[in-house]
Write a protein that holds these residues in place. Sequence first.
Motif, PDB file in Angstrom:
ATOM      1  N   UNK A 341       0.837  -1.135  -0.102  1.00  0.00           N
ATOM      2  CA  UNK A 341      -0.059  -0.049  -0.032  1.00  0.00           C
ATOM      3  C   UNK A 341       0.796   1.276   0.056  1.00  0.00           C
ATOM      4  N   UNK A 342       0.170   2.073  -0.634  1.00  0.00           N
ATOM      5  CA  UNK A 342       1.145   3.554  -0.767  1.00  0.00           C
ATOM      6  C   UNK A 342       0.494   4.660   0.444  1.00  0.00           C
ATOM      7  N   UNK A 343       1.293   4.943   1.272  1.00  0.00           N
ATOM      8  CA  UNK A 343       0.743   5.889   2.405  1.00  0.00           C
ATOM      9  C   UNK A 343       1.586   6.899   2.858  1.00  0.00           C
ATOM     10  N   UNK A 344       1.035   7.947   2.926  1.00  0.00           N
ATOM     11  CA  UNK A 344       1.648   9.242   3.278  1.00  0.00           C
ATOM     12  C   UNK A 344       1.603   9.289   4.783  1.00  0.00           C
ATOM     13  N   UNK A 345       2.349   9.294   5.493  1.00  0.00           N
ATOM     14  CA  UNK A 345       2.100   9.453   7.103  1.00  0.00           C
ATOM     15  C   UNK A 345       2.583  10.863   7.597  1.00  0.00           C
ATOM     16  N   UNK A 346       1.807  11.670   8.227  1.00  0.00           N
ATOM     17  CA  UNK A 346       1.854  12.806   8.692  1.00  0.00           C
ATOM     18  C   UNK A 346       1.679  12.696  10.123  1.00  0.00           C
ATOM     19  N   UNK A 347       2.476  13.668  10.763  1.00  0.00           N
ATOM     20  CA  UNK A 347       2.528  13.738  12.117  1.00  0.00           C
ATOM     21  C   UNK A 347       2.231  15.171  12.829  1.00  0.00           C
ATOM     22  N   UNK A 382      -5.232   0.144  -6.092  1.00  0.00           N
ATOM     23  CA  UNK A 382      -6.301   0.007  -7.130  1.00  0.00           C
ATOM     24  C   UNK A 382      -7.741  -0.086  -6.886  1.00  0.00           C
ATOM     25  N   UNK A 383      -8.263  -0.453  -5.598  1.00  0.00           N
ATOM     26  CA  UNK A 383      -9.278  -0.391  -4.904  1.00  0.00           C
ATOM     27  C   UNK A 383      -9.558   1.427  -4.890  1.00  0.00           C
ATOM     28  N   UNK A 384      -8.654   1.986  -4.108  1.00  0.00           N
ATOM     29  CA  UNK A 384      -8.855   3.546  -4.044  1.00  0.00           C
ATOM     30  C   UNK A 384      -9.093   3.942  -5.378  1.00  0.00           C
ATOM     31  N   UNK A 385      -8.134   3.940  -6.416  1.00  0.00           N
ATOM     32  CA  UNK A 385      -8.541   4.395  -7.617  1.00  0.00           C
ATOM     33  C   UNK A 385      -9.990   4.279  -8.347  1.00  0.00           C
ATOM     34  N   UNK A 386     -10.436   2.799  -8.047  1.00  0.00           N
ATOM     35  CA  UNK A 386     -11.729   2.675  -8.379  1.00  0.00           C
ATOM     36  C   UNK A 386     -12.793   3.356  -7.743  1.00  0.00           C
ATOM     37  N   UNK A 387     -12.556   3.637  -6.376  1.00  0.00           N
ATOM     38  CA  UNK A 387     -13.486   4.463  -5.661  1.00  0.00           C
ATOM     39  C   UNK A 387     -13.308   5.815  -5.764  1.00  0.00           C
ATOM     40  N   UNK A 388     -12.403   6.227  -6.755  1.00  0.00           N
ATOM     41  CA  UNK A 388     -12.235   7.814  -6.991  1.00  0.00           C
ATOM     42  C   UNK A 388     -11.369   8.605  -6.168  1.00  0.00           C
ATOM     43  N   UNK A 389     -10.493   7.816  -5.234  1.00  0.00           N
ATOM     44  CA  UNK A 389      -9.718   8.347  -4.210  1.00  0.00           C
ATOM     45  C   UNK A 389      -8.283   8.337  -4.794  1.00  0.00           C
ATOM     46  N   UNK A 390      -7.522   9.420  -4.389  1.00  0.00           N
ATOM     47  CA  UNK A 390      -6.058   9.330  -4.786  1.00  0.00           C
ATOM     48  C   UNK A 390      -5.540   8.016  -4.275  1.00  0.00           C
ATOM     49  N   UNK A 391      -4.546   7.349  -5.222  1.00  0.00           N
ATOM     50  CA  UNK A 391      -3.963   6.277  -4.847  1.00  0.00           C
ATOM     51  C   UNK A 391      -3.045   6.079  -3.708  1.00  0.00           C
ATOM     52  N   UNK A 392      -2.530   7.114  -3.379  1.00  0.00           N
ATOM     53  CA  UNK A 392      -1.758   7.279  -2.250  1.00  0.00           C
ATOM     54  C   UNK A 392      -2.572   7.744  -1.106  1.00  0.00           C
TER      55      UNK A 392
END
Lengths: 641, 93
Positions: A341-347, A382-392
């Motif tokens: 999974x591609x995740x941006x982690x912010x704190x 892929x699921x995120x893209x299908x749901x119209x969300x950014x992949x990251x």
Amino acid sequence: MAARDELLEQFLLEGRELVAAAGEELTALGGGAAGDPARLDSLFRAVHTLKGSAALFDLPGLTALLHAAESALEASRREGRLRADDAAAAIRAIDLTDAWLDALDGAGPTPALEAETEAAAALLQGAARAPAADAAQPSAGPPDWARALAEAAGLDGAGVAIRYRPARDAYFRGDDPLALVRSLPGLGHLRMAVTQPPDDPYDPFQCLLELQAVAAAPLADVRAVLRFVIDQAELAEVERFAAAATDAPEAGISARSVRVEARRLDELAAMADELVIAKNELLRRSGFSDAARGGDAAAGPLERIVADLHGSVMALRLTPLRPLFDRFPRRVRDIAASLGKDVEFVMSGEGVAVDKAVVEGLFTPLLHLIRNALDHGIERPTVRRAAGKPERARLALSAVSHGDTVTVELADDGAGIDVGRIRQAALSRGLISAAGAASLPDDEAVLLVFTPGFSTADQVSDLSGRGVGMDAVRAEVARLGGRVSLDNRPGQGLSVRLTLPARVVLTKVLVIEAGGQRFGAPLEAVAEMHQVAPAEISEVRAGRAYVRRDSVIPLLGLAALLGLNAAERDAGPIAVLTVDAGGERIGIEVERVAERMEAPLRPMAGLLTGFPGVLGTILQADGQVLLVLDLAELAQRGGGA
Amino acid sequence: MTVRLEGDVVRLEGDCRLEEAEALAALICDHPERVVDLSMCRLMHSALVQVLLSFAPAVRGDPDDAFLRDFVTPILRRPSEGPDARDYLERQT
């Protein structure tokens, strides 16, 4: 052995701080400040110091890796900006160092970790060599080897780097290269190596040494010492200012702060607690606490000083959340990578200070929540893209201070909790009835994830929603005196909010039994504890009393005060606690005095807020709630009734 | 007797000069199990250091001499890459 353990403790502590510091610099350098020399220096120093410690603990793999990262950073420093390759190298090295610290703190390094470290080091060393080959541009200033040597020596100021390769017949000529180096003025660093493996047979009189040294002395003085072998030595003047310019603010702070063992702080806090209790008793006995007699004026300064002292000591325990938070970025990267999974982690809010018990106790529940979010909440690209969300995906960990409480929130933009599946799961586990499931509003159904036993390891795999060990998270947070709430936005994400006391105030509690149940009573409220023989008790009108030190003490039963049926008792002496209520000393009969404990007292919440005679609750290790009673209030109500 | 074998321990004692290099090499080159004890060593010629670096036997003992103790023995203990003497010194204080 003890000395080594202490050193290791120190290393684990410092190591974490250095990893955190390096992580911070890497983030800043990656975030647009790539050319900030102070940050580059600070990053370099952190890596360098870690390397030194790793060598001390005989961790060759880790040492080699950090050495390679250090060389990479050295190259970046020369260029004046953090190169992308070197940043990646540093991140890798710091992540692995963090993993090593965890391993050293726990079960020890695994072969997998060692192999991974070696591979990373080999990769970095290979990468470092390639650009080094074409870096033969004529550069002003000292050559690389001299700079590296000065760096390794921690030279502060001007000095001379020396590379001395004695002639093979040096011994025959009567030279003792080591003795020569020894006599260098201002010798600060020495490296020695043999230039080739031993021949067979070994010729002990052929000189195969190479010596490298740094001397903090003028070039002329060094030259004078080496004048007879000057053809065999390379000298380079180097200048390096270890900490002076870039560190000034930091150095100022560290000079004024002292590192104290956590245990000593705990002791100090415990003593401050006891002082409060002793003060209360002293004031009571001396009569100074009796406001009617004007004693409070005299007791005022003592009261204030003790309260201030207690407050200051408790404030010492406040530590920022940063070291806790800094342990997560690597884990998020690792877990996200392992799940594809591609995740941006912010704190944010790392500077918020809370009691150190909270900082220490939050790691496990937060890690749990982070795992849940990455594993079950955040969807695959892929699921995120299908749901119209950014992949990251985005995962945010934040802390906000609200005076006495702190909110720590973990928010993701994943799928959220599928309430329908939670209902189904709860139904199939018999936690709710079919009718209950249907009538339960969504926002309440979500809370089912906190029900103990809602999920166990083998049941979670089929559950797309969360609920994985959420009851464990809730219990751990409750133990710290906090609570968990959820903001579920199906399809858009989930926020888990932990509301915690900024300061955990530990209350000393006496555990007593009445009506066959356990209750707590603040030790501070108990004046005396004693045993009274049944024969000493006399019936006075409707009540009972006994005589103690020439005064008559009314005796009340705790079970009766609480409206419980007192347990059967034998003819032996009864246990009595005395409390001061309304200016009168009253004895309270309990069935048993079990033990003392020290725990955070949570004020009553919700419906129980107005419940008379109850101060709050304590969550026990077994998950049971202990009601902490206000004995004085109970006694007054009971006595007056 | 500045280079002396005692059981499996090779002791370097006092001023160990160039002439001793051959004896030291002979004692350790075919006996990797032997430990070299430096605690009584006062001075070590480069040639002996070279023997120790070449065959990398286990080395123990802290010589009284500050130069040997702080600069040389750390390198002998870790022949591949001697730890930074400065770090070493910091740890000592």
